[in-house]
Design a protein around this motif. Structure first.
Motif, PDB file in Angstrom:
ATOM      1  N   VAL A  27       0.850  -1.196   0.000  1.00 55.76           N
ATOM      2  CA  VAL A  27       0.000   0.000   0.000  1.00 55.76           C
ATOM      3  C   VAL A  27       0.881   1.239   0.000  1.00 55.76           C
ATOM      4  O   VAL A  27       1.739   1.404   0.864  1.00 55.76           O
ATOM      5  CB  VAL A  27      -0.932   0.012   1.221  1.00 55.76           C
ATOM      6  CG1 VAL A  27      -1.709   1.322   1.281  1.00 55.76           C
ATOM      7  CG2 VAL A  27      -1.876  -1.172   1.183  1.00 55.76           C
ATOM      8  N   LYS A  28       0.645   2.105  -1.008  1.00 52.08           N
ATOM      9  CA  LYS A  28       1.410   3.344  -1.103  1.00 52.08           C
ATOM     10  C   LYS A  28       0.536   4.586  -0.991  1.00 52.08           C
ATOM     11  O   LYS A  28       1.049   5.680  -0.740  1.00 52.08           O
ATOM     12  CB  LYS A  28       2.180   3.371  -2.420  1.00 52.08           C
ATOM     13  CG  LYS A  28       3.209   2.247  -2.541  1.00 52.08           C
ATOM     14  CD  LYS A  28       3.960   2.334  -3.857  1.00 52.08           C
ATOM     15  CE  LYS A  28       4.996   1.222  -3.963  1.00 52.08           C
ATOM     16  NZ  LYS A  28       5.754   1.275  -5.239  1.00 52.08           N
ATOM     17  N   GLU A  34      -3.460   6.257   6.059  1.00 51.12           N
ATOM     18  CA  GLU A  34      -4.070   7.018   7.157  1.00 51.12           C
ATOM     19  C   GLU A  34      -5.265   6.275   7.755  1.00 51.12           C
ATOM     20  O   GLU A  34      -5.416   6.206   8.979  1.00 51.12           O
ATOM     21  CB  GLU A  34      -4.508   8.391   6.654  1.00 51.12           C
ATOM     22  CG  GLU A  34      -5.146   9.261   7.729  1.00 51.12           C
ATOM     23  CD  GLU A  34      -5.609  10.607   7.196  1.00 51.12           C
ATOM     24  OE1 GLU A  34      -6.098  11.426   7.999  1.00 51.12           O
ATOM     25  OE2 GLU A  34      -5.491  10.846   5.979  1.00 51.12           O
ATOM     26  N   GLU A  35      -6.133   5.722   6.904  1.00 58.88           N
ATOM     27  CA  GLU A  35      -7.303   4.991   7.396  1.00 58.88           C
ATOM     28  C   GLU A  35      -6.889   3.720   8.126  1.00 58.88           C
ATOM     29  O   GLU A  35      -7.482   3.336   9.130  1.00 58.88           O
ATOM     30  CB  GLU A  35      -8.247   4.659   6.234  1.00 58.88           C
ATOM     31  CG  GLU A  35      -9.575   4.059   6.648  1.00 58.88           C
ATOM     32  CD  GLU A  35     -10.432   5.001   7.466  1.00 58.88           C
ATOM     33  OE1 GLU A  35     -11.365   4.514   8.152  1.00 58.88           O
ATOM     34  OE2 GLU A  35     -10.188   6.231   7.435  1.00 58.88           O
ATOM     35  N   ILE A  40      -5.299   0.876  13.586  1.00 61.07           N
ATOM     36  CA  ILE A  40      -4.192   0.381  14.425  1.00 61.07           C
ATOM     37  C   ILE A  40      -4.077   1.203  15.706  1.00 61.07           C
ATOM     38  O   ILE A  40      -3.861   0.656  16.803  1.00 61.07           O
ATOM     39  CB  ILE A  40      -2.869   0.413  13.634  1.00 61.07           C
ATOM     40  CG1 ILE A  40      -2.938  -0.543  12.437  1.00 61.07           C
ATOM     41  CG2 ILE A  40      -1.695   0.040  14.542  1.00 61.07           C
ATOM     42  CD1 ILE A  40      -3.230  -1.978  12.794  1.00 61.07           C
ATOM     43  N   ASN A  41      -4.222   2.507  15.598  1.00 54.26           N
ATOM     44  CA  ASN A  41      -4.144   3.350  16.794  1.00 54.26           C
ATOM     45  C   ASN A  41      -5.281   3.046  17.769  1.00 54.26           C
ATOM     46  O   ASN A  41      -5.098   3.115  18.988  1.00 54.26           O
ATOM     47  CB  ASN A  41      -4.167   4.830  16.406  1.00 54.26           C
ATOM     48  CG  ASN A  41      -2.878   5.268  15.731  1.00 54.26           C
ATOM     49  OD1 ASN A  41      -1.820   4.691  15.985  1.00 54.26           O
ATOM     50  ND2 ASN A  41      -2.971   6.266  14.860  1.00 54.26           N
ATOM     51  N   PHE A 139     -12.562   3.548   1.819  1.00 57.19           N
ATOM     52  CA  PHE A 139     -13.205   4.833   1.567  1.00 57.19           C
ATOM     53  C   PHE A 139     -14.729   4.786   1.593  1.00 57.19           C
ATOM     54  O   PHE A 139     -15.368   5.800   1.845  1.00 57.19           O
ATOM     55  CB  PHE A 139     -12.735   5.388   0.223  1.00 57.19           C
ATOM     56  CG  PHE A 139     -11.245   5.507   0.108  1.00 57.19           C
ATOM     57  CD1 PHE A 139     -10.503   6.170   1.072  1.00 57.19           C
ATOM     58  CD2 PHE A 139     -10.563   4.923  -0.951  1.00 57.19           C
ATOM     59  CE1 PHE A 139      -9.132   6.276   0.985  1.00 57.19           C
ATOM     60  CE2 PHE A 139      -9.191   5.023  -1.059  1.00 57.19           C
ATOM     61  CZ  PHE A 139      -8.460   5.695  -0.081  1.00 57.19           C
ATOM     62  N   ASN A 140     -15.314   3.652   1.337  1.00 54.45           N
ATOM     63  CA  ASN A 140     -16.768   3.515   1.308  1.00 54.45           C
ATOM     64  C   ASN A 140     -17.260   3.141   2.701  1.00 54.45           C
ATOM     65  O   ASN A 140     -17.060   2.011   3.155  1.00 54.45           O
ATOM     66  CB  ASN A 140     -17.187   2.462   0.293  1.00 54.45           C
ATOM     67  CG  ASN A 140     -18.695   2.435   0.070  1.00 54.45           C
ATOM     68  OD1 ASN A 140     -19.466   2.958   0.881  1.00 54.45           O
ATOM     69  ND2 ASN A 140     -19.119   1.832  -1.023  1.00 54.45           N
ATOM     70  N   ARG A 141     -17.914   4.067   3.375  1.00 54.27           N
ATOM     71  CA  ARG A 141     -18.362   3.836   4.746  1.00 54.27           C
ATOM     72  C   ARG A 141     -19.510   2.835   4.820  1.00 54.27           C
ATOM     73  O   ARG A 141     -19.848   2.362   5.906  1.00 54.27           O
ATOM     74  CB  ARG A 141     -18.802   5.155   5.383  1.00 54.27           C
ATOM     75  CG  ARG A 141     -17.669   6.140   5.546  1.00 54.27           C
ATOM     76  CD  ARG A 141     -16.696   5.699   6.619  1.00 54.27           C
ATOM     77  NE  ARG A 141     -15.456   6.466   6.599  1.00 54.27           N
ATOM     78  CZ  ARG A 141     -14.519   6.379   7.537  1.00 54.27           C
ATOM     79  NH1 ARG A 141     -14.687   5.547   8.544  1.00 54.27           N
ATOM     80  NH2 ARG A 141     -13.412   7.085   7.458  1.00 54.27           N
TER      81      ARG A 141
END
Length: 536
Positions: A27-28, A34-35, A40-41, A139-141
């Motif tokens: 993944v780049k 960010e998502e 993870i956070n 991206f699709n919620r």
């Protein structure tokens, strides 16, 4: 633990179907990264929040269940004799003992293997050395998105749930063995079938091999499944869930003697619709305990379902409506709710079978069975006929209704439009020109709002008498929140203050109204009301 502590994450798209995924393309895209790091956070944050259970050298995620089951078994008397209740109690003990054995194994494995691997993984995440595999749509919620973390004996899924956006975290544990438990049949075939349908239409499922199965984090539901599917049940601990407020165990149960005996959920729903009047409340008992709620404050029982489930349940929904359930649209789901005396009477029907009543009362002693305790409390509530909340207007009985904001309305409902028009015309021809007719959902409502009521002193006085009695009875049950809302409705209608009424004998009533006047709560506080009258 913040995102700043995770350096240079190694993120890749997952490849494979079933089991563990393997890394595919790296993944780049910074937006995807960010998502992913948001998941993870959240995982790191929850581990830190529950480190006293997850990272302790002596306390484990399994201790709570060990203590709960041990205390429960010591409080359930072993059955003596060969009657059904004795058979039930002996079966409960057998299931509880087998579950305790599994918990003991899991606890030992946690301290020896799983916790050290979790600590090592957390350290790698901090240093940016862990490999993160992702799947789904970032991206699709309306679709799920997951981050997968693996060690030798741990498989961690951090998932963003579709539509709601909530995050779930499950840790699967490898190497744990399950156990078979065999119990006799305490219930009749008819009641068993209704109970099984209730579980399968909610938290249960039919797996790919045709076995009824269920995954649950509730102790009472694990015991109930084994008793509702008598014979041999395979039980094992799949892992743990790290929730916002606790860490729970994931139990998996499979009914081994029922392979191929049930169709899909659509077929089960069809058959459920044909259950007898004695069997259907038993189905509802287990359905509500699975996907529903029981509210003591507002005296209500509800079932929640999404659009797809609603279609499957169409046959069952007709039965719900015949029992007094009403449809309520929510943001992501639909609720079917029954209230007041109908809810209390339904609760009594659910527990009318002595074996089921004994089972629910026993399971209610487990600490995670709050819903069962509310159901038992609901059965003991005094119910009153709806007529106590109605007044007669020109020969027509109209219910005194209270809005959530304290508004008052006289209302009569009809399913048939022409019937509603006849009621509306009758009231207008009698002189009540302000009466209105509207459609609300599937019903037609003839009503008079608070302004219309106040134009007719005889209606105001009758409505005030009803509302005053509601307040007295609500206070006698110790429900201050409801009483505050009723007091606000009285103020809007201009009812005489009971605290100044020489006929008022209830000291709770006069004391409460004095408090309302002094605190200003009657004009500032409002909440939902659901007594033995209509709530809009």
């Amino acid at each position: 633990m913040s995102s700043a502590q995770v350096d240079k994450p190694r993120i890749c798209w997952g490849v494979g179907r079933g089991g563990r995924l393997v890394c595919g393309d790296e993944v780049k895209d910074p937006r995807v990264i960010e998502e992913t790091m948001r998941l993870i956070n959240e995982f790191m944050s929850r581990v830190e929040r529950h480190r006293g259970v997850l990272l302790s050298d002596s306390v484990t995620p399994f201790d709570y269940a060990v203590n709960a089951l041990s205390n429960w078994l010591s409080g359930i008397a072993v059955g003596n004799g060969d009657d059904a209740i004795a058979m039930l109690r002996n079966a409960e003990h057998e299931v509880g003992r087998k579950m305790l054995g599994l918990l003991s194994q899991a606890r030992e494995g946690w301290l020896r293997t799983y916790k050290p691997e979790l600590e090592e993984l957390i350290e790698k995440l901090r240093k940016g050395e862990a490999r993160i595999i992702i799947s789904g749509d970032p991206f699709n919620r309306n679709k799920s998105f997951m981050a997968h973390l693996y060690t030798e004996n741990l498989a961690i899924n951090v998932a963003r749930v579709a539509k709601s956006g909530t995050i779930t975290i499950n840790i699967s544990l490898t190497g744990l063995e399950g156990v078979n438990v065999v119990v006799p049949k305490p219930l009749s075939d008819e009641k068993l079938r209704a109970s099984q349908y209730g579980l399968l239409m909610t938290d249960g499922a039919i797996d790919m091999r045709g076995y009824p199965t269920m995954g649950t984090n509730q102790l009472w539901q694990s015991v109930a499944f084994a008793l509702v599917f008598p014979g041999k049940t395979h039980i094992y601990i799949n892992g743990i869930s790290i929730n916002n407020d606790n860490v729970s165990i994931i139990w998996i149960l499979r009914a081994m003697n029922y392979r191929g005996k049930f169709g899909n959920k659509a077929k089960i729903a069809e058959e459920t619709g044909w259950l007898s009047n004695d069997e259907f409340p038993v189905f509802l008992l287990f359905a509500v305990l699975g996907d529903g709620y029981i509210d003591i404050e507002y005296v209500s029982i509800g079932l929640t379902m999404g659009d797809s489930k609603r279609k499957t349940w169409s046959n069952i929904i007709e039965r719900l409506m015949s029992l007094g359930f009403r449809e309520k649209n929510k943001k992501h789901a639909v609720e079917y709710v029954v209230k007041s005396s109908k809810a209390a009477n339904l609760a009594k029907k659910m527990l009318s079978d002595p074996i089921i009543k004994a089972l629910v009362e026993d399971l209610a002693q487990l600490p995670d069975s709050e819903k069962l305790r509310r159901l038992i409390e609901l059965t003991s509530m005094e119910t009153k006929p709806l007529g106590r909340s109605s007044i007669e207007v020109a020969g027509i009985k109209m219910n005194v209704c209270i809005y959530h904001n304290g508004g008052v309305e006289l209302r009569v409902q009809r399913m048939d439009y022409e019937d509603a028009v006849r009621v509306w015309e009758s009231l207008k021809n009698t002189g009540y020109k302000e009466v209105k007719l509207s459609r609300r959902g599937k019903r037609y409502v003839v009503y008079m709002d608070v302004n219309a009521i106040m134009k007719y002193p005889e209606l105001t006085n009758k409505a005030c008498e009803i509302i005053r009695r509601m307040l007295e009875e609500t206070l006698s049950r110790g429900r201050e929140n409801r009483a505050k809302a009723i007091a606000k409705a009285m103020a809007r209608l201009g009812c005489q203050d009971p605290a100044q009424d020489p006929r008022a004998s209830n000291h709770l009533l006069t004391s409460f109204l004095t408090f309302i006047r002094s605190s200003g709560a009657a004009t500032s506080y409002c909440c939902s009301i659901d007594f033995n009258f209509i709530v809009i």
